[in-house]
Design a protein around this motif. Structure first.
Motif, PDB file in Angstrom:
ATOM      1  N   SER A  14       0.850  -1.184   0.000  1.00  0.00           N
ATOM      2  CA  SER A  14       0.000   0.000   0.000  1.00  0.00           C
ATOM      3  C   SER A  14       0.887   1.236   0.000  1.00  0.00           C
ATOM      4  CB  SER A  14      -0.921   0.003   1.222  1.00  0.00           C
ATOM      5  OG  SER A  14      -1.815  -1.092   1.179  1.00  0.00           O
ATOM      6  N   TYR A  15       0.702   2.093  -0.979  1.00  0.00           N
ATOM      7  CA  TYR A  15       1.508   3.307  -1.078  1.00  0.00           C
ATOM      8  C   TYR A  15       0.803   4.447  -0.356  1.00  0.00           C
ATOM      9  CZ  TYR A  15       3.777   0.648  -4.794  1.00  0.00           C
ATOM     10  OH  TYR A  15       4.445  -0.311  -5.499  1.00  0.00           O
ATOM     11  N   ASP A  16       1.562   5.165   0.439  1.00  0.00           N
ATOM     12  CA  ASP A  16       0.955   6.228   1.241  1.00  0.00           C
ATOM     13  C   ASP A  16       1.809   7.490   1.252  1.00  0.00           C
ATOM     14  OD1 ASP A  16       3.072   5.271   2.682  1.00  0.00           O
ATOM     15  OD2 ASP A  16       1.934   4.727   4.466  1.00  0.00           O
ATOM     16  N   ALA A  17       2.564   7.716   0.192  1.00  0.00           N
ATOM     17  CA  ALA A  17       3.452   8.868   0.132  1.00  0.00           C
ATOM     18  C   ALA A  17       2.666  10.160  -0.074  1.00  0.00           C
ATOM     19  CB  ALA A  17       4.459   8.696  -1.003  1.00  0.00           C
ATOM     20  N   GLU A  18       3.361  11.269   0.157  1.00  0.00           N
ATOM     21  CA  GLU A  18       2.759  12.577  -0.078  1.00  0.00           C
ATOM     22  C   GLU A  18       2.515  12.769  -1.575  1.00  0.00           C
ATOM     23  OE1 GLU A  18       1.804  14.920   2.194  1.00  0.00           O
ATOM     24  OE2 GLU A  18       2.218  13.310   3.643  1.00  0.00           O
ATOM     25  N   PRO A  19       1.511  13.568  -1.933  1.00  0.00           N
ATOM     26  CA  PRO A  19       1.221  13.775  -3.351  1.00  0.00           C
ATOM     27  C   PRO A  19       2.359  14.477  -4.081  1.00  0.00           C
ATOM     28  CG  PRO A  19      -0.044  15.295  -2.003  1.00  0.00           C
ATOM     29  CD  PRO A  19       0.579  14.304  -1.062  1.00  0.00           C
ATOM     30  N   LEU A  20       2.495  14.134  -5.358  1.00  0.00           N
ATOM     31  CA  LEU A  20       3.458  14.802  -6.225  1.00  0.00           C
ATOM     32  C   LEU A  20       2.680  15.813  -7.058  1.00  0.00           C
ATOM     33  CD1 LEU A  20       6.344  15.008  -7.359  1.00  0.00           C
ATOM     34  CD2 LEU A  20       5.723  13.251  -9.022  1.00  0.00           C
ATOM     35  N   GLN A  21       2.866  17.080  -6.749  1.00  0.00           N
ATOM     36  CA  GLN A  21       2.104  18.130  -7.402  1.00  0.00           C
ATOM     37  C   GLN A  21       2.979  18.914  -8.372  1.00  0.00           C
ATOM     38  OE1 GLN A  21       0.556  20.401  -4.098  1.00  0.00           O
ATOM     39  NE2 GLN A  21      -0.928  18.822  -3.527  1.00  0.00           N
ATOM     40  N   GLU A  22       2.354  19.388  -9.426  1.00  0.00           N
ATOM     41  CA  GLU A  22       3.078  20.148 -10.427  1.00  0.00           C
ATOM     42  C   GLU A  22       3.811  21.335  -9.813  1.00  0.00           C
ATOM     43  OE1 GLU A  22      -0.300  18.150 -12.669  1.00  0.00           O
ATOM     44  OE2 GLU A  22       0.128  18.894 -10.646  1.00  0.00           O
ATOM     45  N   SER A  23       3.187  21.978  -8.844  1.00  0.00           N
ATOM     46  CA  SER A  23       3.771  23.175  -8.240  1.00  0.00           C
ATOM     47  C   SER A  23       5.016  22.870  -7.421  1.00  0.00           C
ATOM     48  CB  SER A  23       2.729  23.862  -7.350  1.00  0.00           C
ATOM     49  OG  SER A  23       2.313  22.995  -6.310  1.00  0.00           O
ATOM     50  N   LEU A  24       5.214  21.591  -7.082  1.00  0.00           N
ATOM     51  CA  LEU A  24       6.358  21.207  -6.244  1.00  0.00           C
ATOM     52  C   LEU A  24       7.577  20.805  -7.069  1.00  0.00           C
ATOM     53  CD1 LEU A  24       4.515  19.067  -3.538  1.00  0.00           C
ATOM     54  CD2 LEU A  24       5.189  21.478  -3.409  1.00  0.00           C
ATOM     55  N   LEU A  25       7.394  20.636  -8.359  1.00  0.00           N
ATOM     56  CA  LEU A  25       8.506  20.182  -9.195  1.00  0.00           C
ATOM     57  C   LEU A  25       9.497  21.306  -9.469  1.00  0.00           C
ATOM     58  CD1 LEU A  25       6.886  17.588  -9.638  1.00  0.00           C
ATOM     59  CD2 LEU A  25       7.511  17.712 -12.063  1.00  0.00           C
ATOM     60  N   GLN A  26      10.755  20.892  -9.665  1.00  0.00           N
ATOM     61  CA  GLN A  26      11.769  21.828 -10.117  1.00  0.00           C
ATOM     62  C   GLN A  26      11.463  22.235 -11.562  1.00  0.00           C
ATOM     63  OE1 GLN A  26      14.247  23.123  -8.267  1.00  0.00           O
ATOM     64  NE2 GLN A  26      13.461  21.989  -6.504  1.00  0.00           N
ATOM     65  N   PRO A  27      12.016  23.336 -12.034  1.00  0.00           N
ATOM     66  CA  PRO A  27      11.651  23.820 -13.378  1.00  0.00           C
ATOM     67  C   PRO A  27      12.131  22.950 -14.535  1.00  0.00           C
ATOM     68  CG  PRO A  27      13.366  25.197 -12.390  1.00  0.00           C
ATOM     69  CD  PRO A  27      12.850  24.295 -11.317  1.00  0.00           C
ATOM     70  N   THR A  28      13.143  22.105 -14.321  1.00  0.00           N
ATOM     71  CA  THR A  28      13.645  21.248 -15.395  1.00  0.00           C
ATOM     72  C   THR A  28      13.714  19.806 -14.917  1.00  0.00           C
ATOM     73  OG1 THR A  28      15.983  21.471 -14.761  1.00  0.00           O
ATOM     74  CG2 THR A  28      15.075  23.135 -16.280  1.00  0.00           C
ATOM     75  N   TRP A  29      13.721  18.879 -15.873  1.00  0.00           N
ATOM     76  CA  TRP A  29      13.768  17.459 -15.508  1.00  0.00           C
ATOM     77  C   TRP A  29      15.037  17.107 -14.774  1.00  0.00           C
ATOM     78  CZ3 TRP A  29      17.644  14.203 -16.846  1.00  0.00           C
ATOM     79  CH2 TRP A  29      18.465  14.571 -17.911  1.00  0.00           C
TER      80      TRP A  29
END
Length: 217
Positions: A14-29
């Motif tokens: 069961s995965y229970d990690a925090e959400p990955l949101q667009e606003s949290l990403l760095q500007p480049t891959w």
């Protein structure tokens, strides 16, 4: 009924990690990959630079294996290998590859897909100088991916290479050995979430820029 047959259908985490949101990403891959890689190192994930490299031969037959990423920047991911190996033959034939960092302990994956190119001889020599002497000798001794009669043949080959370079302080780079760089066309960051509604955010290369997209799990 075998134990595996009985257990496999019910095996899941069961995965229970925090959400990955667009606003949290760095500007480049590559900045985002650096952030996640550093977190994997701090979490003491075993071999955090290990990635599953997938290739296909000229007929489309796929193959995968684990290799070690030895560098990445805005140009792509770099790994080193024997240029006569099966993977190198695949890469030379198709010029494309995919690689996945399986950070299972963090409930994360990063998948990179793109074209490939050989790194420069200077980049190869720079990394080669950092390899342990035993690894250097092994690169000379092993005809990677070739069929050999037995383990003793490899050990005999290594012994011969050790004698050959016994008086050499520095071992040269073999002419058949070097680096490949995967130049990404897409980089997906995957975060496990409850009820299998995982977060999948992908940087996708367009003609002259990168586009951020969310994919359904």
């Amino acid at each position: 009924m075998s134990q595996a047959k009985a257990m496999l259908p019910g095996m899941r985490v069961s995965y229970d990690a925090e959400p990955l949101q667009e606003s949290l990403l760095q500007p480049t891959w590559h900045e985002q990959l650096r952030e996640w890689f550093d977190e994997a190192v701090r979490a003491e994930v075993p071999e955090p630079n290990a990635m599953v490299l997938a290739t296909a031969d000229a007929e489309g037959m796929p193959s995968s294996r684990t290799v070690l990423c030895k560098g990445f920047d805005e140009r792509g991911l770099v790994f080193f290998t024997n240029y006569t190996s099966a993977k190198s033959h695949d890469l030379a034939a198709t010029r494309v590859a995919s690689a996945t960092f399986p950070w299972l302990a963090l409930q994360r994956q990063v998948n990179v897909r793109g074209t490939v190119e050989k790194v420069s001889p200077e980049e190869t020599a720079e990394y080669w100088a950092l390899r342990p002497r035993g690894s250097q000798l092994g690169a000379w001794a092993s005809p990677q991916s070739s069929v050999v009669p037995g383990r003793e043949n490899l050990e005999s080959s290594l012994a011969g290479i050790e004698r050959r370079f016994s008086e050499s302080e520095r071992i040269p780079v073999p002419p058949h050995w070097g680096g490949w760089r995967i130049r990404p066309r897409s980089v997906e960051f995957w975060q496990g979430r409850p009820d299998r509604l995982h977060d999948r955010l992908r940087f996708r290369r367009t003609d002259d820029s990168w586009k951020l997209e969310r994919l359904a799990p």
